[in-house]
Design an enzyme around this catalytic site. Sequence first.
Site, PDB file in Angstrom:
ATOM      1  N   ASP A  21       0.730  -1.305   0.055  1.00 53.41           N
ATOM      2  CA  ASP A  21       0.042   0.070   0.057  1.00 53.41           C
ATOM      3  C   ASP A  21       0.958   1.143  -0.039  1.00 53.41           C
ATOM      4  O   ASP A  21       1.741   1.152   0.985  1.00 53.41           O
ATOM      5  CB  ASP A  21      -1.057  -0.087   1.067  1.00 53.41           C
ATOM      6  CG  ASP A  21      -1.694   1.367   1.568  1.00 53.41           C
ATOM      7  OD1 ASP A  21      -1.731   1.966   0.415  1.00 53.41           O
ATOM      8  OD2 ASP A  21      -2.046   1.477   2.491  1.00 53.41           O
ATOM      9  N   ASN A  23      -0.508   4.518  -0.122  1.00 52.20           N
ATOM     10  CA  ASN A  23      -1.159   5.841   0.234  1.00 52.20           C
ATOM     11  C   ASN A  23      -1.791   5.568   1.648  1.00 52.20           C
ATOM     12  O   ASN A  23      -2.607   6.641   1.920  1.00 52.20           O
ATOM     13  CB  ASN A  23      -1.984   6.108  -0.802  1.00 52.20           C
ATOM     14  CG  ASN A  23      -3.257   5.278  -1.054  1.00 52.20           C
ATOM     15  OD1 ASN A  23      -3.134   4.099  -0.486  1.00 52.20           O
ATOM     16  ND2 ASN A  23      -4.251   5.530  -1.892  1.00 52.20           N
ATOM     17  N   ASP A  25      -4.076   3.787   2.681  1.00 56.27           N
ATOM     18  CA  ASP A  25      -5.696   3.438   2.879  1.00 56.27           C
ATOM     19  C   ASP A  25      -6.058   2.181   3.414  1.00 56.27           C
ATOM     20  O   ASP A  25      -7.067   1.442   3.209  1.00 56.27           O
ATOM     21  CB  ASP A  25      -6.491   4.059   1.793  1.00 56.27           C
ATOM     22  CG  ASP A  25      -5.862   2.889   0.330  1.00 56.27           C
ATOM     23  OD1 ASP A  25      -5.239   2.096   0.634  1.00 56.27           O
ATOM     24  OD2 ASP A  25      -6.675   2.885  -0.517  1.00 56.27           O
ATOM     25  N   ASP A  29      -1.855  -1.236  -3.781  1.00 57.42           N
ATOM     26  CA  ASP A  29      -1.988  -0.275  -4.833  1.00 57.42           C
ATOM     27  C   ASP A  29      -1.094  -0.625  -6.096  1.00 57.42           C
ATOM     28  O   ASP A  29       0.032  -1.103  -5.665  1.00 57.42           O
ATOM     29  CB  ASP A  29      -2.390   1.104  -4.636  1.00 57.42           C
ATOM     30  CG  ASP A  29      -1.396   1.750  -3.814  1.00 57.42           C
ATOM     31  OD1 ASP A  29      -0.263   1.541  -3.785  1.00 57.42           O
ATOM     32  OD2 ASP A  29      -1.817   2.400  -2.880  1.00 57.42           O
ATOM     33  N   ASP A  98      -4.818 -10.624 -15.502  1.00 57.43           N
ATOM     34  CA  ASP A  98      -5.914 -11.494 -15.393  1.00 57.43           C
ATOM     35  C   ASP A  98      -6.958 -11.212 -16.285  1.00 57.43           C
ATOM     36  O   ASP A  98      -7.207  -9.766 -16.641  1.00 57.43           O
ATOM     37  CB  ASP A  98      -6.312 -11.383 -13.740  1.00 57.43           C
ATOM     38  CG  ASP A  98      -6.655 -12.850 -13.388  1.00 57.43           C
ATOM     39  OD1 ASP A  98      -7.510 -13.502 -13.778  1.00 57.43           O
ATOM     40  OD2 ASP A  98      -5.946 -12.984 -12.457  1.00 57.43           O
ATOM     41  N   ASP A 200      -9.253 -16.451 -16.272  1.00 65.07           N
ATOM     42  CA  ASP A 200      -9.942 -16.843 -15.101  1.00 65.07           C
ATOM     43  C   ASP A 200     -11.024 -17.997 -15.501  1.00 65.07           C
ATOM     44  O   ASP A 200     -11.796 -17.695 -16.550  1.00 65.07           O
ATOM     45  CB  ASP A 200     -10.652 -15.833 -14.453  1.00 65.07           C
ATOM     46  CG  ASP A 200     -11.489 -15.911 -13.199  1.00 65.07           C
ATOM     47  OD1 ASP A 200     -10.551 -16.202 -12.216  1.00 65.07           O
ATOM     48  OD2 ASP A 200     -12.633 -16.026 -13.273  1.00 65.07           O
ATOM     49  N   GLU A 255      -7.005 -20.919 -16.429  1.00 65.98           N
ATOM     50  CA  GLU A 255      -7.387 -21.312 -15.112  1.00 65.98           C
ATOM     51  C   GLU A 255      -8.491 -22.431 -15.474  1.00 65.98           C
ATOM     52  O   GLU A 255      -9.459 -22.054 -15.947  1.00 65.98           O
ATOM     53  CB  GLU A 255      -7.750 -20.583 -14.222  1.00 65.98           C
ATOM     54  CG  GLU A 255      -8.125 -21.145 -12.946  1.00 65.98           C
ATOM     55  CD  GLU A 255      -9.039 -20.482 -11.852  1.00 65.98           C
ATOM     56  OE1 GLU A 255      -8.982 -20.295 -10.873  1.00 65.98           O
ATOM     57  OE2 GLU A 255     -10.115 -19.736 -12.401  1.00 65.98           O
ATOM     58  N   HIS A 328      -3.751 -17.409  -5.006  1.00 69.28           N
ATOM     59  CA  HIS A 328      -4.511 -16.528  -4.006  1.00 69.28           C
ATOM     60  C   HIS A 328      -5.911 -17.266  -3.555  1.00 69.28           C
ATOM     61  O   HIS A 328      -6.816 -16.838  -3.040  1.00 69.28           O
ATOM     62  CB  HIS A 328      -5.038 -15.244  -4.748  1.00 69.28           C
ATOM     63  CG  HIS A 328      -5.945 -15.424  -6.079  1.00 69.28           C
ATOM     64  ND1 HIS A 328      -5.265 -16.202  -7.142  1.00 69.28           N
ATOM     65  CD2 HIS A 328      -7.182 -15.112  -6.227  1.00 69.28           C
ATOM     66  CE1 HIS A 328      -6.342 -16.152  -7.918  1.00 69.28           C
ATOM     67  NE2 HIS A 328      -7.345 -15.597  -7.608  1.00 69.28           N
ATOM     68  N   ASP A 329      -6.135 -18.411  -4.134  1.00 68.97           N
ATOM     69  CA  ASP A 329      -7.331 -19.300  -3.803  1.00 68.97           C
ATOM     70  C   ASP A 329      -7.187 -20.214  -3.130  1.00 68.97           C
ATOM     71  O   ASP A 329      -7.934 -21.063  -2.670  1.00 68.97           O
ATOM     72  CB  ASP A 329      -8.141 -20.070  -5.118  1.00 68.97           C
ATOM     73  CG  ASP A 329      -8.718 -18.771  -5.864  1.00 68.97           C
ATOM     74  OD1 ASP A 329      -8.942 -17.785  -5.424  1.00 68.97           O
ATOM     75  OD2 ASP A 329      -8.668 -18.916  -7.342  1.00 68.97           O
TER      76      ASP A 329
HETATM   77  C1  NOJ Z   1     -11.098 -17.905 -10.027  1.00 65.82           C
HETATM   78  C2  NOJ Z   1     -10.261 -16.876  -9.470  1.00 65.82           C
HETATM   79  O1  NOJ Z   1      -8.899 -17.418  -9.225  1.00 65.82           O
HETATM   80  C3  NOJ Z   1     -11.234 -16.683  -8.032  1.00 65.82           C
HETATM   81  O2  NOJ Z   1     -10.362 -16.275  -7.094  1.00 65.82           O
HETATM   82  C4  NOJ Z   1     -12.275 -16.307  -8.304  1.00 65.82           C
HETATM   83  O3  NOJ Z   1     -13.184 -16.040  -7.177  1.00 65.82           O
HETATM   84  C5  NOJ Z   1     -13.205 -17.198  -9.371  1.00 65.82           C
HETATM   85  N1  NOJ Z   1     -12.326 -17.567 -10.367  1.00 65.82           N
HETATM   86  C6  NOJ Z   1     -14.189 -16.096  -9.794  1.00 65.82           C
HETATM   87  O4  NOJ Z   1     -13.834 -15.313 -10.606  1.00 65.82           O
END
Ligand code: NOJ
Length: 556
Positions: A21, A23, A25, A29, A98, A200, A255, A328-329
């Site tokens: 970050d 700034n 908040d 960013d 993405d 995605d 993905e 991130h998932d």
């Molecule tokens: C896969 C993404 O990696 C995930 O973070 C997202 O919630 C779903 N697709 C829906 O876009």
Amino acid sequence: MERAWWKEAVVYQIYPRSFMDSNGDGIGDLNGITSRLDYLKELGVDVIWLSPIYQSPNDDNGYDISDYQAIMQEFGTMEDFDRMIEGIHQRGMKLVMDLVVNHTSDEHPWFVESRKDKENPYRDFYIWREGKDGKAPNNWGSYFSGSAWQYDEATDMYYLHLFSKKQPDLNWENSKVRENVFSMMNWWCAEKGIDGFRMDVISLISKRPGLPDGPKTPEALYGYADCANGPRVHEFLKEMNQEVLSKYDLMTVGEAAGVTIEEAKRYAGFNENELNMVFHFEHVGLDGGKHGKWTDKRVPLVEFKKVMSDWQTELDGKAWNSLYLSNHDQPRSLSRFGDDSPQYRVVCAKMLGTCLHMMQGTPYVYQGEELGMTNMPFADISEVKDLDSINAYHELSEAGLISKEDMMCFIRLKGRDNARTPMQWDDSENAGFTTGTPWIGVNPNYKEINAKAALADENSIFHYYRKLIALRKETPIIVYGHYALLEPDHESLYVYTRSLEEQKMLVICNFTKEPVDYVIPEEFSGAKILITNYDRDEAKGTIEVKAYEAIVLMKE
Ligand code: NOJ
């Protein structure tokens, strides 16, 4: 095998909300990213993949896009973007964006129009159906719990959303949708100079004609939407390739939920003119149970080896693999596949990195993985921000299937927010991520686990990853060599070889804290150690492979 830059590259994934970050908040960013590019250059990665930075109401942290050609205000401006990409290119790195086009946000102007009335020119951009006997048109469940259909009063019809109800699915059957998507992609490539796309849930874009009910399993509250690898997905991707991808020198990764090895050969086959590679989910599905990922099951090593090895050998020479243990998932790979206890954290993170980076394919490093960041000790559901975890917590506990206490335990093990806590830069307040209040809690272990400490310690995970990445650049066998699994049934060791012409490599990884004896195959008796996570000068005859030890031997 034909050489290509994206086969030789290492990718670093940034989750912008949690990276840096600038700034105050509390939200990461673009200027924050720009300020940390030297760190990524030092690590040695070639490509940065940014999770979505487009305008979005943030129902799903940017995976719900309301304007594909504008930057989310919280992340900065288009000028900030231009500066960031310039900084990336100046340092000889590339930028992959993405691409989220299975669905938009319900606040995207196309959907705002679409829901107005049945005659609207944008009506057919989305998937609208009449209800059945006052209920949803079919039994499909959303990936984020509940039905995949949302009733909309304005026209007394339902729209499909495989994810949240603020993520309506686009109708790819409509050629106007495809034209709009392709022109937006061309704009990012031609005008903005990006170097590729991570697509995605791209395996879900083609829905089965008639949208038939899914099979109902006794455990499932809803049938699931069996949309993966639908009948027109390869046609759509070939069209995308012709209209966009083939015009530039890009890296593309899809993905691909629900993808099998056979399907992957079509998506990522060398002569298929679709994508460069896909992310499959087989290895991250091995610790699932009857309620999907919500269990405390551990990944069984023998099954893990089988899955990884099948993908390695079956795609060899035909298609290209992506290599990942975290994103991130997913929860933190060290906590999930390894051991994040203070005693073994460092050595185990190095072992996991070795095991993955010595395989054939393009490796992906998720932010903080190079520091050995761990899962987060979430104490209460109020600390969790991810709608996937929050929805499942309520749905499964209210249905009496899993208690709230157990759900909190499973969220600590599997929840997506484990990967989304702020990047740990130093030991100052909020781990140096922000001077404000972070949008999600910082992992309390930041005083020990942070980038500043890692950079200062030559034995850190960071410097080990740097070596792994550098080795790949100077050692073609790591990129292109053929893979073979040894000891498939061994419950502690993961052992495999790579071979390219006269060269051969042996990779030995102990996935447990118990030392194990192993007899080095005769042909490696004179081999030299390429990299190892302990102080070891040689490995021949019978050796004791120490707790989470990794040894890579090279025979010229
Ligand atoms: C896969 C993404 O990696 C995930 O973070 C997202 O919630 C779903 N697709 C829906 O876009």
